[in-house]
Design a protein around this motif. Structure first.
Motif, PDB file in Angstrom:
ATOM      1  N   LEU A 158       3.796 -48.737 -33.767  1.00  0.00           N
ATOM      2  CA  LEU A 158       3.699 -47.481 -34.474  1.00  0.00           C
ATOM      3  C   LEU A 158       2.740 -47.679 -35.767  1.00  0.00           C
ATOM      4  O   LEU A 158       2.572 -48.652 -36.319  1.00  0.00           O
ATOM      5  CB  LEU A 158       5.012 -47.219 -35.339  1.00  0.00           C
ATOM      6  N   HIS A 159       2.227 -46.275 -36.017  1.00  0.00           N
ATOM      7  CA  HIS A 159       1.329 -46.206 -37.212  1.00  0.00           C
ATOM      8  C   HIS A 159       1.961 -45.810 -38.505  1.00  0.00           C
ATOM      9  O   HIS A 159       1.820 -46.175 -39.443  1.00  0.00           O
ATOM     10  CB  HIS A 159       0.328 -45.213 -36.876  1.00  0.00           C
ATOM     11  N   ALA A 160       3.057 -45.336 -38.364  1.00  0.00           N
ATOM     12  CA  ALA A 160       3.848 -44.541 -39.597  1.00  0.00           C
ATOM     13  C   ALA A 160       5.318 -44.087 -38.934  1.00  0.00           C
ATOM     14  O   ALA A 160       5.433 -43.673 -37.747  1.00  0.00           O
ATOM     15  CB  ALA A 160       3.128 -43.586 -40.358  1.00  0.00           C
ATOM     16  N   PHE A 161       6.189 -44.071 -39.693  1.00  0.00           N
ATOM     17  CA  PHE A 161       7.557 -43.577 -39.496  1.00  0.00           C
ATOM     18  C   PHE A 161       7.995 -42.777 -40.598  1.00  0.00           C
ATOM     19  O   PHE A 161       7.931 -43.128 -41.807  1.00  0.00           O
ATOM     20  CB  PHE A 161       8.636 -44.575 -39.184  1.00  0.00           C
ATOM     21  N   LEU A 162       8.436 -41.421 -40.103  1.00  0.00           N
ATOM     22  CA  LEU A 162       8.931 -40.707 -41.506  1.00  0.00           C
ATOM     23  C   LEU A 162      10.351 -40.161 -40.989  1.00  0.00           C
ATOM     24  O   LEU A 162      10.609 -39.906 -39.763  1.00  0.00           O
ATOM     25  CB  LEU A 162       8.215 -39.153 -41.528  1.00  0.00           C
ATOM     26  N   GLU A 163      11.362 -40.219 -41.794  1.00  0.00           N
ATOM     27  CA  GLU A 163      12.660 -39.638 -41.465  1.00  0.00           C
ATOM     28  C   GLU A 163      13.100 -38.864 -42.324  1.00  0.00           C
ATOM     29  O   GLU A 163      13.102 -38.784 -43.725  1.00  0.00           O
ATOM     30  CB  GLU A 163      13.744 -40.899 -41.813  1.00  0.00           C
ATOM     31  N   ALA A 164      13.533 -37.533 -41.710  1.00  0.00           N
ATOM     32  CA  ALA A 164      14.144 -36.633 -42.790  1.00  0.00           C
ATOM     33  C   ALA A 164      15.569 -36.862 -42.601  1.00  0.00           C
ATOM     34  O   ALA A 164      16.466 -37.068 -41.585  1.00  0.00           O
ATOM     35  CB  ALA A 164      13.858 -35.175 -42.133  1.00  0.00           C
ATOM     36  N   HIS A 165      16.519 -36.458 -43.751  1.00  0.00           N
ATOM     37  CA  HIS A 165      17.895 -36.637 -43.859  1.00  0.00           C
ATOM     38  C   HIS A 165      18.434 -35.697 -44.918  1.00  0.00           C
ATOM     39  O   HIS A 165      17.767 -35.499 -45.784  1.00  0.00           O
ATOM     40  CB  HIS A 165      18.120 -38.092 -44.124  1.00  0.00           C
ATOM     41  N   ILE A 166      19.768 -35.402 -44.709  1.00  0.00           N
ATOM     42  CA  ILE A 166      20.500 -34.794 -45.808  1.00  0.00           C
ATOM     43  C   ILE A 166      20.579 -35.828 -46.993  1.00  0.00           C
ATOM     44  O   ILE A 166      20.643 -36.847 -46.625  1.00  0.00           O
ATOM     45  CB  ILE A 166      21.641 -33.895 -45.493  1.00  0.00           C
ATOM     46  N   GLU A 167      20.629 -35.478 -48.165  1.00  0.00           N
ATOM     47  CA  GLU A 167      20.827 -36.276 -49.315  1.00  0.00           C
ATOM     48  C   GLU A 167      21.959 -37.210 -49.232  1.00  0.00           C
ATOM     49  O   GLU A 167      22.273 -38.186 -49.694  1.00  0.00           O
ATOM     50  CB  GLU A 167      20.663 -35.424 -50.656  1.00  0.00           C
ATOM     51  N   GLN A 168      23.197 -36.468 -48.754  1.00  0.00           N
ATOM     52  CA  GLN A 168      24.659 -37.083 -48.790  1.00  0.00           C
ATOM     53  C   GLN A 168      25.014 -37.492 -50.245  1.00  0.00           C
ATOM     54  O   GLN A 168      25.861 -38.285 -50.421  1.00  0.00           O
ATOM     55  CB  GLN A 168      24.476 -38.358 -47.949  1.00  0.00           C
ATOM     56  N   GLY A 169      24.221 -36.827 -51.092  1.00  0.00           N
ATOM     57  CA  GLY A 169      24.729 -36.964 -52.559  1.00  0.00           C
ATOM     58  C   GLY A 169      24.531 -35.457 -53.376  1.00  0.00           C
ATOM     59  O   GLY A 169      23.743 -34.786 -52.496  1.00  0.00           O
ATOM     60  N   PRO A 170      24.796 -35.470 -54.469  1.00  0.00           N
ATOM     61  CA  PRO A 170      24.760 -34.197 -55.298  1.00  0.00           C
ATOM     62  C   PRO A 170      23.533 -33.842 -56.232  1.00  0.00           C
ATOM     63  O   PRO A 170      23.358 -32.816 -56.457  1.00  0.00           O
ATOM     64  CB  PRO A 170      25.959 -34.325 -56.315  1.00  0.00           C
ATOM     65  N   VAL A 171      22.532 -34.884 -55.970  1.00  0.00           N
ATOM     66  CA  VAL A 171      21.560 -34.759 -57.140  1.00  0.00           C
ATOM     67  C   VAL A 171      20.548 -33.546 -56.706  1.00  0.00           C
ATOM     68  O   VAL A 171      20.056 -32.660 -57.838  1.00  0.00           O
ATOM     69  CB  VAL A 171      20.689 -36.068 -57.082  1.00  0.00           C
ATOM     70  N   LEU A 172      19.978 -33.256 -55.691  1.00  0.00           N
ATOM     71  CA  LEU A 172      19.066 -32.295 -55.329  1.00  0.00           C
ATOM     72  C   LEU A 172      19.807 -30.737 -55.701  1.00  0.00           C
ATOM     73  O   LEU A 172      19.026 -29.898 -56.104  1.00  0.00           O
ATOM     74  CB  LEU A 172      18.549 -32.140 -53.802  1.00  0.00           C
ATOM     75  N   GLU A 173      21.101 -30.586 -55.030  1.00  0.00           N
ATOM     76  CA  GLU A 173      21.841 -29.282 -55.360  1.00  0.00           C
ATOM     77  C   GLU A 173      21.667 -28.987 -56.944  1.00  0.00           C
ATOM     78  O   GLU A 173      21.693 -27.839 -57.249  1.00  0.00           O
ATOM     79  CB  GLU A 173      23.361 -29.366 -54.611  1.00  0.00           C
ATOM     80  N   ALA A 174      22.418 -29.944 -57.525  1.00  0.00           N
ATOM     81  CA  ALA A 174      22.431 -29.903 -59.032  1.00  0.00           C
ATOM     82  C   ALA A 174      20.961 -29.780 -59.733  1.00  0.00           C
ATOM     83  O   ALA A 174      21.257 -28.743 -60.651  1.00  0.00           O
ATOM     84  CB  ALA A 174      23.042 -31.038 -59.491  1.00  0.00           C
ATOM     85  N   ALA A 175      20.038 -30.107 -59.166  1.00  0.00           N
ATOM     86  CA  ALA A 175      18.668 -29.731 -59.836  1.00  0.00           C
ATOM     87  C   ALA A 175      18.291 -28.349 -59.247  1.00  0.00           C
ATOM     88  O   ALA A 175      17.273 -27.829 -59.641  1.00  0.00           O
ATOM     89  CB  ALA A 175      17.765 -31.012 -59.225  1.00  0.00           C
TER      90      ALA A 175
END
Ligand SMILES: [Zn+2]
Length: 420
Positions: A195-212
């Motif tokens: 592998l040259h690189a690995f990227l993972e997208a995921h839901i936050e599973q916490g409240p920080v982004l929604e609050a911001a």
């Protein structure tokens, strides 16, 4: 930096957010629960069904599947220079027993959508692109968690993983052959693809982004964890005849320890996570003074030094409040915090800029496959908000707009990494 700095506007084609949303709902039919959630145990027939659906979607855009000995599934899009290490993305399709539609599935479907958009635009990259489904991320039936990525990264020997036993006594080495055979047209790949690189997208599973009020988070790292057990020993005594002054009450001392510990960690603020999750009181009789109490501590923080200080404070506070009892503190397990490389965080940030998505940097509170991949290749993570921060719950929810935003940035970053 391994990727060219973004300039001259976006290069990735626009992803199809509606298709992405629809596929979340279609995938959630495999293991659907009545309250809207999903029960898709790793290595089950349902897990295999969901993967067959994914392989079908992948084949329709020219992706070539293969699978390794622990059941990690790879879907490859060939580039102009297949001899170079590939750029990978993905997450997991297994769920908690009462899980949601987005934990894990999002990272897989976001990767699929990114590759679909390249396919439809007729864009060929220099490097191969690899969509990965890591096996058994949840570890809720066969422990440990992140099993597939741990085996892939060499941090868990395959034989040790195969010896895993479920609570019902079933062994993984007995269950795995049927699971692998349920992917009849997927050839085995027994050497780990470079592998040259690995990227993972995921839901936050916490409240920080929604609050911001932000659609996107660039993950700086994953916090470390220590599990400890405190063992307080006193003496069992008759609850009616033994005066308080001569008791050696293990529970009384354990409660004092707990109060002191909560006060200590509360004062350190929100970056530390401190949980007393399991208590065992012996003999557990209403009219006997408890002679022994054991309780567990789950301590998490993004910095190793803070974990070390925390463990030291725990040992001291427990000693201080032991009174007439004795106390021992044992470390059960732990994992060090990680920090993703600055270069990959900058790339994700610049790709978000190109598509004009506001975002913030944040630490992941939960462990992910990306933590294991960090030891193998240049790794980064993107978060999108989930409703009220709820996850590992049938009510887990996210908006189509947020899922699409993360996928668009993922597509831009994958394209730039694969052309570097
Ligand atoms: Zn997950």
């Amino acid at each position: 930096m391994m990727a060219s700095a973004p300039h001259g506007g976006p290069r990735a084609p626009r992803i199809d957010g509606e298709r992405l949303w629809r596929r979340h709902l279609e995938l959630a039919r495999h293991g659907a629960l009545s309250a809207g959630g999903v029960d898709r145990p790793a290595f089950s027939a349902i897990d295999a069904q969901a993967r067959r659906q994914l392989v079908d979607w992948g084949r329709a855009i020219g992706l070539v599947p293969s699978m390794d000995a622990i059941g990690n599934l790879f879907l490859r899009r060939t580039g102009r220079r297949p001899e170079l290490p590939a750029v990978a993305t993905g997450s997991h399709l297994d769920t908690q027993p009462t899980g949601g539609k987005f934990d894990g599935a999002y990272g897989v479907l976001a990767g699929l959508e990114a590759l679909a958009s390249l396919h439809e635009a007729g864009l060929q990259t220099e490097r191969d692109l690899l969509l990965v489904v890591w096996a058994n991320e949840e570890g809720s039936h066969f422990a440990p968690t992140t099993m597939g990525s741990a085996v892939f990264s060499g941090q868990l020997p395959l034989a040790e993983a195969l010896a895993a036993q479920a609570p019902d006594g079933g062994r993984l080495e007995d269950a795995l052959p049927a699971f692998l055979a349920a992917h009849p047209e997927v050839p085995r790949q027994d050497t780990a693809p470079p592998l040259h690189a690995f990227l993972e997208a995921h839901i936050e599973q916490g409240p920080v982004l929604e609050a911001a009020g932000l659609p996107l988070g660039i993950v700086t790292g994953i916090q470390g964890l220590r599990w400890l057990e405190v063992d307080v020993r006193g003496q069992e005594a008759h609850a009616g005849t033994t005066p308080g002054s001569v008791r050696r009450d293990a529970l009384r001392q354990a409660v004092q320890m707990a109060r002191a510990l909560f006060a200590h960690f509360d004062a350190l603020g929100d970056s530390v996570r401190f949980t007393l999750g399991r208590w065992r009181v012996e003999p557990g009789s209403p009219n006997t003074v408890p002679g022994r109490v054991r309780f567990t501590i789950d301590l998490r923080h993004p910095r190793e030094a803070a974990l070390a200080d925390g463990e030291e404070a725990i040992r001291q506070l427990c000693e201080t409040h032991a009174g007439p009892c004795t106390v021992a503190v044992e470390r059960l397990s732990g994992s060090a915090p990680i920090v993703f490389p600055e270069g990959i965080r900058d790339l994700l940030d610049q790709c978000a800029d190109l598509w004009a998505f506001p975002r913030m940097a944040l630490v992941s509170g939960a462990t992910h496959d990306a933590k294991l991949l960090h030891g193998v290749t240049t790794t980064g993570m993107l978060f999108v908000p989930c409703e009220k921060g709820i996850s590992h719950n049938q009510l887990e929810n996210a908006t189509p707009e947020h899922l699409a935003a993360g996928t668009q940035v993922l597509a831009e970053a994958l394209l730039r990494l694969a052309d570097a």
